[in-house]
Design a protein around this motif. Structure first.
Motif, PDB file in Angstrom:
ATOM      1  N   HIS A  12       3.112  17.953 -17.003  1.00 37.42           N
ATOM      2  CA  HIS A  12       3.876  17.168 -16.041  1.00 37.42           C
ATOM      3  C   HIS A  12       4.691  16.076 -16.712  1.00 37.42           C
ATOM      4  N   GLU A  13       4.373  15.789 -17.990  1.00 40.41           N
ATOM      5  CA  GLU A  13       5.160  14.799 -18.718  1.00 40.41           C
ATOM      6  C   GLU A  13       6.414  15.416 -19.338  1.00 40.41           C
ATOM      7  N   LEU A  14       6.391  16.706 -19.584  1.00 47.65           N
ATOM      8  CA  LEU A  14       7.536  17.383 -20.190  1.00 47.65           C
ATOM      9  C   LEU A  14       8.420  18.092 -19.167  1.00 47.65           C
ATOM     10  N   VAL A  15       7.823  18.660 -18.134  1.00 53.14           N
ATOM     11  CA  VAL A  15       8.566  19.409 -17.120  1.00 53.14           C
ATOM     12  C   VAL A  15       8.694  18.552 -15.867  1.00 53.14           C
ATOM     13  N   LYS A  16       9.924  18.349 -15.438  1.00 55.46           N
ATOM     14  CA  LYS A  16      10.176  17.550 -14.242  1.00 55.46           C
ATOM     15  C   LYS A  16      10.200  18.465 -13.026  1.00 55.46           C
ATOM     16  N   GLY A  17       9.323  18.252 -12.106  1.00 54.23           N
ATOM     17  CA  GLY A  17       9.272  19.017 -10.876  1.00 54.23           C
ATOM     18  C   GLY A  17      10.066  18.358  -9.754  1.00 54.23           C
ATOM     19  N   PRO A  18       9.990  18.897  -8.578  1.00 57.61           N
ATOM     20  CA  PRO A  18      10.707  18.290  -7.434  1.00 57.61           C
ATOM     21  C   PRO A  18      10.131  16.928  -7.078  1.00 57.61           C
ATOM     22  N   LYS A  19      11.015  16.062  -6.579  1.00 61.61           N
ATOM     23  CA  LYS A  19      10.576  14.720  -6.220  1.00 61.61           C
ATOM     24  C   LYS A  19       9.703  14.758  -4.972  1.00 61.61           C
ATOM     25  N   LYS A  20       8.718  13.945  -4.977  1.00 63.72           N
ATOM     26  CA  LYS A  20       7.828  13.847  -3.825  1.00 63.72           C
ATOM     27  C   LYS A  20       8.530  13.076  -2.698  1.00 63.72           C
ATOM     28  N   VAL A  21       8.281  13.555  -1.516  1.00 65.93           N
ATOM     29  CA  VAL A  21       8.865  12.890  -0.346  1.00 65.93           C
ATOM     30  C   VAL A  21       8.150  11.561  -0.132  1.00 65.93           C
ATOM     31  N   GLU A  22       8.938  10.520  -0.043  1.00 67.33           N
ATOM     32  CA  GLU A  22       8.355   9.202   0.161  1.00 67.33           C
ATOM     33  C   GLU A  22       7.867   9.075   1.597  1.00 67.33           C
ATOM     34  N   LYS A  23       6.667   8.666   1.740  1.00 67.25           N
ATOM     35  CA  LYS A  23       6.064   8.483   3.057  1.00 67.25           C
ATOM     36  C   LYS A  23       6.205   7.024   3.481  1.00 67.25           C
ATOM     37  N   VAL A  24       6.616   6.870   4.719  1.00 64.56           N
ATOM     38  CA  VAL A  24       6.792   5.521   5.258  1.00 64.56           C
ATOM     39  C   VAL A  24       5.453   5.017   5.773  1.00 64.56           C
ATOM     40  N   ASP A  25       5.140   3.812   5.404  1.00 64.10           N
ATOM     41  CA  ASP A  25       3.905   3.209   5.879  1.00 64.10           C
ATOM     42  C   ASP A  25       4.026   2.956   7.384  1.00 64.10           C
ATOM     43  N   LYS A  26       3.153   3.574   8.165  1.00 60.39           N
ATOM     44  CA  LYS A  26       3.223   3.443   9.625  1.00 60.39           C
ATOM     45  C   LYS A  26       2.978   2.006  10.074  1.00 60.39           C
ATOM     46  N   ASN A  27       2.073   1.340   9.410  1.00 58.97           N
ATOM     47  CA  ASN A  27       1.789  -0.049   9.797  1.00 58.97           C
ATOM     48  C   ASN A  27       3.000  -0.959   9.560  1.00 58.97           C
ATOM     49  N   ALA A  28       3.662  -0.743   8.408  1.00 63.20           N
ATOM     50  CA  ALA A  28       4.850  -1.552   8.115  1.00 63.20           C
ATOM     51  C   ALA A  28       5.992  -1.214   9.079  1.00 63.20           C
ATOM     52  N   GLU A  29       6.103   0.066   9.447  1.00 65.47           N
ATOM     53  CA  GLU A  29       7.145   0.458  10.385  1.00 65.47           C
ATOM     54  C   GLU A  29       6.918  -0.161  11.759  1.00 65.47           C
ATOM     55  N   LEU A  30       5.673  -0.159  12.209  1.00 61.70           N
ATOM     56  CA  LEU A  30       5.362  -0.773  13.496  1.00 61.70           C
ATOM     57  C   LEU A  30       5.602  -2.275  13.469  1.00 61.70           C
ATOM     58  N   PRO A 122      -0.516 -13.693  27.007  1.00 62.98           N
ATOM     59  CA  PRO A 122      -1.051 -14.927  27.594  1.00 62.98           C
ATOM     60  C   PRO A 122      -2.376 -14.745  28.309  1.00 62.98           C
ATOM     61  N   VAL A 123      -2.837 -13.518  28.492  1.00 63.26           N
ATOM     62  CA  VAL A 123      -4.078 -13.277  29.235  1.00 63.26           C
ATOM     63  C   VAL A 123      -5.259 -13.090  28.282  1.00 63.26           C
ATOM     64  N   VAL A 124      -5.132 -12.147  27.339  1.00 61.59           N
ATOM     65  CA  VAL A 124      -6.256 -11.841  26.450  1.00 61.59           C
ATOM     66  C   VAL A 124      -6.021 -12.333  25.031  1.00 61.59           C
ATOM     67  N   GLY A 125      -4.818 -12.807  24.690  1.00 59.60           N
ATOM     68  CA  GLY A 125      -4.568 -13.396  23.385  1.00 59.60           C
ATOM     69  C   GLY A 125      -4.286 -12.417  22.270  1.00 59.60           C
ATOM     70  N   LEU A 126      -3.974 -11.152  22.571  1.00 60.77           N
ATOM     71  CA  LEU A 126      -3.657 -10.182  21.515  1.00 60.77           C
ATOM     72  C   LEU A 126      -2.266 -10.452  20.962  1.00 60.77           C
ATOM     73  N   GLU A 127      -2.096 -10.233  19.650  1.00 58.61           N
ATOM     74  CA  GLU A 127      -0.821 -10.499  19.003  1.00 58.61           C
ATOM     75  C   GLU A 127       0.107  -9.298  19.130  1.00 58.61           C
ATOM     76  N   MET A 128       1.396  -9.584  19.230  1.00 50.23           N
ATOM     77  CA  MET A 128       2.406  -8.539  19.291  1.00 50.23           C
ATOM     78  C   MET A 128       2.811  -8.158  17.866  1.00 50.23           C
ATOM     79  N   ASN A 129       1.989  -7.356  17.232  1.00 51.87           N
ATOM     80  CA  ASN A 129       2.230  -6.965  15.844  1.00 51.87           C
ATOM     81  C   ASN A 129       2.318  -5.454  15.655  1.00 51.87           C
ATOM     82  N   GLY A 130       2.318  -4.678  16.732  1.00 50.48           N
ATOM     83  CA  GLY A 130       2.404  -3.232  16.616  1.00 50.48           C
ATOM     84  C   GLY A 130       1.077  -2.526  16.717  1.00 50.48           C
ATOM     85  N   LYS A 131      -0.013  -3.229  16.607  1.00 51.66           N
ATOM     86  CA  LYS A 131      -1.331  -2.591  16.702  1.00 51.66           C
ATOM     87  C   LYS A 131      -1.764  -2.396  18.149  1.00 51.66           C
TER      88      LYS A 131
END
Length: 301
Positions: A12-30, A122-131
């Motif tokens: 794998h150091e001498l032969v270059k294969g196809p590039k891996k698809v970059e995966k988007v972090d779901k938490n960062a996207e949210l 304002p009722v239960v105090g949960l943060e609006m962070n995507g979770k």
């Protein structure tokens, strides 16, 4: 360089294969959906608005888009369904007391928690962070968590006290399936409003004008023989009402003629009574008896 000194390279150091698809972090996207504008990709700041699909925007960015739709902007496909200012709703958000803003990590010597939201429920105090799922009310624009809406079931807003229905709650930053359902609901609503508007315009066009109604009242329908049905009806009504109604009309005319008669011509009145009025001969003066008219404060000398 390399491959010397007894080093054995691997394949794998001498032969270059196809590039891996970059995966988007779901938490960062949210987290990005809840912190950045869906149109301008800038940080969300008050006033914050949303559309019928539940996306978050900066109000000034949406207004700039509506004023000039021909300008090149990123992510314009996210606002193609917004036709005017009536298609957006300003949100009534609750600030998070733990949010310190951009000054929190200005030196870079502190850990920055990307999941710390700017706003909370304002009722239960949960943060609006995507979770956690959040929704807003179309009637007043107040924002609550989905957990608060399920635990405290009521028809009155928890924050402002306005009444609402179950269909007025719209999910913010929902999944693709939820966005498609909201889009179908939006199209149905707009189609009904368009049909209602067209019915009103047709009714207004078909309604007679005041001038036409006056002409209809003034011009009675004419028969084929050339005689008017209204005239025949009036003649018959006059012949039927010749008795009592005719006598009343004659009495009114005689009383009107009597009222117009001068008092000096009434023989039943005495001369003393007639002398009280200016029409009597004693009230008339000759030219010698008339005095010149003089003002109270004359301005001529």
């Amino acid at each position: 360089m390399g491959c010397d000194g007894g080093t054995i390279p691997k394949r794998h150091e001498l032969v270059k294969g196809p590039k891996k698809v970059e995966k988007v972090d779901k938490n960062a996207e949210l987290a990005a959906k809840w912190k950045y504008c869906a149109l301008s990709q800038e940080k969300l700041k008050r006033p914050i608005v949303t559309c019928e699909l539940g996306r978050l925007y900066n109000k000034d960015a949406v207004i700039e888009y509506l004023l000039d739709k021909t300008a090149e902007r990123p992510n314009t496909e996210a606002v193609t369904h917004i036709r005017g200012i009536k298609d957006i709703k300003e949100l009534n958000l609750t600030d998070n007391p733990e949010w310190e803003g951009e000054r929190r990590n200005s030196k870079g010597d502190r850990y920055e928690d990307i999941h710390c939201g700017m706003f909370i429920c304002p009722v239960v105090g949960l943060e609006m962070n995507g979770k956690h799922r959040f929704c807003y009310l179309q009637t007043c624009g107040c924002v609550f968590s989905d957990r608060a809406m399920k635990e405290v079931k009521t028809d009155i807003c928890h924050k402002c006290g306005d009444s609402f229905r179950g269909d007025d709650a719209i999910v913010l930053n929902g999944t693709k399936e939820e966005v498609e359902k909201l889009r179908e609901k939006m199209e149905v609503k707009r189609a009904k409003a368009k049909a209602k508007k067209s019915k009103k315009s047709k009714a207004a066009a078909s309604a007679p004008t005041p001038s036409d109604s006056k002409e209809d009242l003034c011009c009675p329908p004419v028969d084929v023989d050339g005689s008017s049905s209204l005239q025949n009806g009036s003649e018959s009504s006059q012949s039927d009402a010749a008795g009592p109604s005719g006598s009343s009309i004659d009495a009114k005319s005689s009383s009107a003629a009597a009222s117009k008669r001068s008092i000096q011509d009434m023989e039943e009145k005495s001369e003393v009574f007639k002398s009280l009025f200016t029409t009597h001969n004693s009230a008339k003066r000759s030219k010698d008896q008339l005095s010149n008219w003089v003002t109270h404060t004359p301005y001529h000398f």
